[in-house]
Enzyme design. Structure first.
Site, PDB file in Angstrom:
ATOM      1  N   LEU A  62      -3.009   3.335   4.799  1.00 39.07           N
ATOM      2  CA  LEU A  62      -2.748   1.903   4.931  1.00 39.07           C
ATOM      3  C   LEU A  62      -3.082   1.133   3.660  1.00 39.07           C
ATOM      4  O   LEU A  62      -2.417   0.167   3.315  1.00 39.07           O
ATOM      5  CB  LEU A  62      -3.538   1.335   6.114  1.00 39.07           C
ATOM      6  CG  LEU A  62      -3.003   1.741   7.491  1.00 39.07           C
ATOM      7  CD1 LEU A  62      -3.874   1.182   8.593  1.00 39.07           C
ATOM      8  CD2 LEU A  62      -1.562   1.280   7.656  1.00 39.07           C
ATOM      9  N   CYS A  63      -4.143   1.592   2.929  1.00 37.40           N
ATOM     10  CA  CYS A  63      -4.525   0.827   1.742  1.00 37.40           C
ATOM     11  C   CYS A  63      -3.450   0.928   0.659  1.00 37.40           C
ATOM     12  O   CYS A  63      -3.255  -0.001  -0.124  1.00 37.40           O
ATOM     13  CB  CYS A  63      -5.891   1.259   1.223  1.00 37.40           C
ATOM     14  SG  CYS A  63      -5.920   2.972   0.722  1.00 37.40           S
ATOM     15  N   THR A  64      -2.734   2.030   0.630  1.00 31.81           N
ATOM     16  CA  THR A  64      -1.616   2.138  -0.313  1.00 31.81           C
ATOM     17  C   THR A  64      -0.546   1.107   0.026  1.00 31.81           C
ATOM     18  O   THR A  64      -0.047   0.396  -0.843  1.00 31.81           O
ATOM     19  CB  THR A  64      -1.005   3.552  -0.268  1.00 31.81           C
ATOM     20  OG1 THR A  64      -1.983   4.496  -0.667  1.00 31.81           O
ATOM     21  CG2 THR A  64       0.200   3.664  -1.192  1.00 31.81           C
TER      22      THR A  64
END
Ligand code: ZN
Lengths: 448, 525
Positions: free
Chosen positions: A215-217
């Site tokens: 998700l952080c990507t």
């Protein structure tokens, strides 16, 4: 010099009786060098028995349409088909029983009517519903099940249901399952004798899910067009809610996602976001063509025919899996997939599972979706001592929710067995014996 | 995993066209240019025998939208046809088989034109093949009259048209592709995992400079920056350091293992994760990406092939020549220019992508310049040169051998030796021999089949596996099983699509299907 167009009457195939099933009967009434004489019955009785068999086709899509045609031309007379889907325009490039005027109608009903009309004497009963809507009694009436699905979840459900049906005292309860699947120029067909040979769950790790993008990507460092589309799909949509509920088949919704993704891509100077790619990522579209479906469906029906007639040995007890690849020349690999004694569906022993005791129950539950041997999206979990988490009913979910934040090491012992159930599995429970991959550090000793 | 092809230029404001919607699932495999090639194609089927395998093949070509097809078949529909052929019904009895099949096939896709043959008295094979070069590809099912076969082969040779023969009887089947001359493929769709070409051992100045900038102060970078150096840059940096201390790049397997260790020691571990993801990616990529450039055997095959005078004027051979010169000068093929996804900041990753793209464009320009010097070079589309450069490491050439009893004898002599040595499944050649023995007769007994085989390969006749195959073929009595014909029909249509779109790699040149053991085998016969 004038010659006949081609092979002409002189090369007509010789017919014993000129009957409709003459070609089939060459095989059904004569044994070959590989025919097992104990089970083969060349008399009219053998053929009569086959014609009385009831066979279930699961899925009336790309594979299903082919399977119905093939079974009807293999001498099966009593066929049922189950599919909950309606016909979409993008089906027409391969689902050859459907026409433009059928768009929006039930696949099972249109397909059944078409084949019944084309081939005299065959009866096809459509069931326009989910496989999960039918009970054990329904599945008990069939002799063979042929499965042409594109969803792993539905496959797992029917697999565990058929394993559950088996009563060792009654051979009638054993329903051979023939399963096919395709992707692009590739595919596989396999034969399962539930409880006796390797089942779909034993083979689950052959179909590992694609790893999800962190998700952080998506949120901070997108690099690929797919990252921008996933961001629009997962994050922008939730935040802005442009329509009450996302409908993957609504072009307006896809267009909204496409434009969001495109804007984000431009912001990060990423190229390659297109409408087709957006649709592909959001709907998880698998490329599909008529030819591959034809190959795999025919392979499945060939096995069903051999099982029903004993005219030749079928896949099953020795080799049970045929892999097909047509990208680079043609390559097939036919092999025996071994039954696993720790298979959660057909095995008897609990399967070992490694885990980090310092992760939370919530993280553990999330990891079950990604682990190739589990692939469970909505699991409920019980340990030997107590219920750790229940997805439903709501009251139990509320009661067990506080456990989600707890460390696994606080909830279970190293070596303890847990039971996992999931809506995709029907009534079957997974048993896992947990093995800690590193020492557990209790809260009291942490952070010092 | 299948590589997904997407349309390069979608309309921005409205969704896909009706055609794009209908063909969505296949455009993801062969894109708009492949689809166009299909729509321009006209396929002729010469049908015979129990008549199903060719029709099943056509079904899978009509659905994805070939332009036109013609079925030539002078059979009249009989009762037994209805038990094996789905594209006939009760009302077809007594009528022309070609006409009825064309009608039912055409229903599958209103965009496709179908023709049947013969249409009137006196229509014969000479007339059918007498219209000049109008077929893109011809399929014929066996058994067939030798006279008809000779005419088809003559047509194929004269007009350079690929021929496909198909034989299906009982549980056995095979098909054979006869390509006219050599058949080069640029767009072979290699697995995406195979295509990574990063040139780590021979970086060009822009890439080295980029690496220096990102790593010059590597020990003092913040945790965030250090954890987001792209693995490709990490490998370049550590390769340089390795070279300083070892005097050269890691080349042996042992070297590379040590180098992996060397890279992983650079990762920072004083963080909650106990490591860095970009370093993990770098370590995982060492064996695959740290290697000297080398030519695959299929590219060597292309480079070494001597095209005929006629062939050498085609754009493929003109571009090949230019790329050969490029390789001779640089010791490397043109750079494909794509960069796999890796942990990195968005802007850094995009910059890295651009460095590769710029170099790829330069390489294309150099190749293009050579191409333009050829007398015919001005007519060659720059896109074709670009596509060729991008796929240069994966181009493939298929040149079918001439079939002769000698080669068949050779293959037969050793067909099971290798299998026994390597524990591989036994050869399916006996099936081919048995079917091939009935190429020109409607059906045959076991002894007739064996007698025919003995004329070309006498030593095969004593092989018990050949006798068994002959028995199984005799059992079918010239009749098809629908499942086997549907299966081989699916395989043939895949191959026809590959040949017409010039994408993916077709078989070379015979594929045998054993419906009893559920196996296939591709042989050059
Ligand atoms: Zn199992």
């Amino acid at each position: 010099m004038s010659q006949p167009v081609m092979v002409a009457p002189r090369l007509q195939v010789p017919l014993s009786s000129g009957s409709r099933w003459a070609y089939l009967d060459n095989i059904r009434k004569n044994k070959g060098p590989f025919t097992d004489e104990e089970s083969f019955d060349a008399s009219g009785e053998g053929i009569g028995a086959m014609e009385k068999m009831r066979i279930l086709v699961i899925g009336a899509g790309g594979l299903g349409c082919e399977i119905l045609k093939n079974l009807a031309l293999s001498g099966f007379r009593d066929i049922h088909v189950i599919d909950m889907d309606t016909i979409d325009v993008s089906n027409l490039n391969r689902q050859f029983l459907f026409r433009h005027t059928d768009v929006g109608k039930s696949k099972a009903e249109v397909a059944a009517r078409f084949v019944e009309k084309r081939i005299k004497g065959v009866s096809i009963t459509p069931h326009n519903c989910k496989i999960q809507d039918k009970d054990e009694d329904f599945y008990m009436q069939f002799n063979i099940v042929v499965c042409g699905l594109d969803s792993i979840e539905a496959r797992r459900w029917i697999n565990s249901t058929l394993v559950d049906l088996v009563d060792n005292e009654n051979p009638e309860t054993l329903k051979p399952l023939v399963d096919g699947g395709t992707e692009g120029f590739k595919g596989q067909s396999r034969v399962i004798f539930p409880t006796m040979t390797s089942c779909l769950e034993c083979q689950l790790d052959m179909h590992a899910p694609r790893p999800a993008v962190p998700l952080c990507t998506l949120a901070t460092i997108p690099r690929q067009p797919e990252h921008c589309i996933e961001w629009a799909h997962i994050m922008a949509w939730e935040q802005e809610k442009p329509f009450p509920k996302l409908d993957n088949d609504d072009p307006e919704h896809i267009t909204w996602l496409y434009q969001k993704a495109l804007a984000r891509a431009q912001e990060f100077k990423i190229i390659g976001v297109t409408y087709a790619l957006t649709q592909g990522v959001v709907k998880n579209i698998i490329p599909a063509i008529a030819s591959t479906n034809a190959i795999i469906a025919a392979s499945c029906c060939n096995e069903a025919f051999k099982i029903a007639t004993s005219t030749n040995p079928s896949l099953g007890f020795e080799e049970n899996y045929m892999m097909y690849s047509g990208n680079d020349s043609i390559y097939t690999y036919t092999f025996k997939h071994e039954k696993k004694s720790d298979c959660p569906v057909c095995g008897t022993t609990a399967r070992n599972m490694e885990l980090d005791p310092n992760q939370t129950l919530e993280d553990f539950i999330e990891s079950l979706a990604a682990r190739p041997e589990a692939q469970l999206k909505r699991p409920s979990i019980r340990s030997e001592q107590r219920t750790l988490y229940m997805q439903s009913p709501e009251s139990l979910e509320l009661k067990t929710r506080p456990n989600l934040a707890k460390k696994m090491g606080d909830l279970v012992e190293n070596g303890e067995e847990i039971g996992v159930s999931d809506p995709s599995l029907g009534s079957v429970n997974f048993k896992f014996r947990l093995r800690f991959s590193r020492p557990f550090i209790p809260a009291s000793e942490r952070d010092y | 995993m299948t590589e997904v092809v997407t349309n390069p230029t979608p309309p921005i404001l409205h969704g896909p066209s009706d055609k794009e919607k209908k063909y969505d699932r296949q455009l993801r495999l062969w894109a708009a240019n492949g689809q166009q090639a299909l729509e321009d194609a006209h396929i002729l089927l010469l049908n015979s025998g129990s008549g199903t395998v060719g029709v099943e093949t056509l079904k899978n070509l009509v659905l994805p939208g070939i332009g036109k097809f013609t079925i030539a078949d002078d059979a009249v529909v009989a009762e037994a046809d209805l038990g094996v052929n789905f594209f006939l019904d009760e009302e077809s009895l007594g009528q022309s088989r070609s006409e009825r099949c064309v009608n039912f096939l055409q229903e599958l896709n209103p965009d496709v034109k179908g023709e049947h043959f013969p249409k009137q008295e006196g229509d014969n094979i000479e007339k059918l093949l007498g219209y000049g070069r109008q077929y893109t590809l011809i399929m014929y099912s066996l058994p067939i009259e030798p006279y008809t076969l000779a005419l088809i082969q003559q047509y194929g040779q004269q007009y350079k048209v690929p021929l496909v023969s198909i034989h299906s009887a009982g549980f056995y089947s095979y098909f054979q592709i006869h390509l006219p001359g050599c058949f080069p493929i640029i767009d072979t769709h290699p697995d995406s995992t195979a295509t990574t070409d990063l040139r780590l051992l021979n970086p060009w100045p822009a890439l080295s400079e980029f690496t220096r900038n990102l790593t010059k102060d590597i020990d003092n970078l913040s945790a965030h920056e250090h954890g987001h150096i792209p693995y490709l840059v990490l490998l370049l940096y550590y390769l340089e350091k390795w070279k300083e201390s070892h005097g050269g790049f890691p080349s042996t397997y042992g070297d590379k293992k040590a180098f992996r260790e060397f890279v992983s020691e650079g990762a920072r571990t004083d963080n909650p994760e106990g490591g860095e993801e970009n370093y993990d990616e770098a370590v995982a990529a060492v064996l695959k990406t740290v290697s000297e450039p080398s030519l695959s055997s299929s590219v060597k095959d292309v480079f070494e092939y001597q095209p005929t005078a006629e062939e050498s004027d085609s754009s493929f051979w003109i571009i090949t020549d230019a790329i050969k010169k490029f390789y001779g000068k640089h010791g490397e093929l043109p750079l494909p220019g794509s960069v796999p996804d890796m942990k990195a900041q968005s802007s850094v990753y995009v910059e890295l992508q651009n460095i590769y793209k710029v170099k790829a464009r330069q390489d294309v320009a150099e190749v293009l310049e050579t191409v333009r010097q050829h007398p015919r070079g001005k007519e060659i589309d720059v896109n074709e040169v670009e596509t060729f450069c991008k796929n240069a490491a994966f181009v493939k050439l298929i040149h079918s051998p001439d079939s002769s009893a000698d080669t068949l004898k050779e293959i037969t002599g050793m067909f099971d030796e290798q299998a026994l040595l390597t524990m591989m499944p036994l050869s399916l050649l006996p099936i081919y021999l048995a079917l091939n023995a009935t190429s020109h007769v409607p059906s045959a007994s076991t002894s007739e089949i064996i007698a025919t085989i003995s004329k070309t390969v006498p030593e095969a006749c004593s092989d018990p596996r050949v006798v068994q195959a002959a028995e199984e073929v005799a059992r079918a009595n010239g009749g098809e099983l629908h499942n086997i014909s549907a299966m081989i029909g699916g395989m043939v249509s895949q191959e026809v699509i590959k040949i017409i779109t010039k994408q993916y790699i077709p078989i070379d040149n015979t594929c045998i299907l054993d419906g009893i053991t559920s196996r296939t085998q591709v042989l050059r016969i």
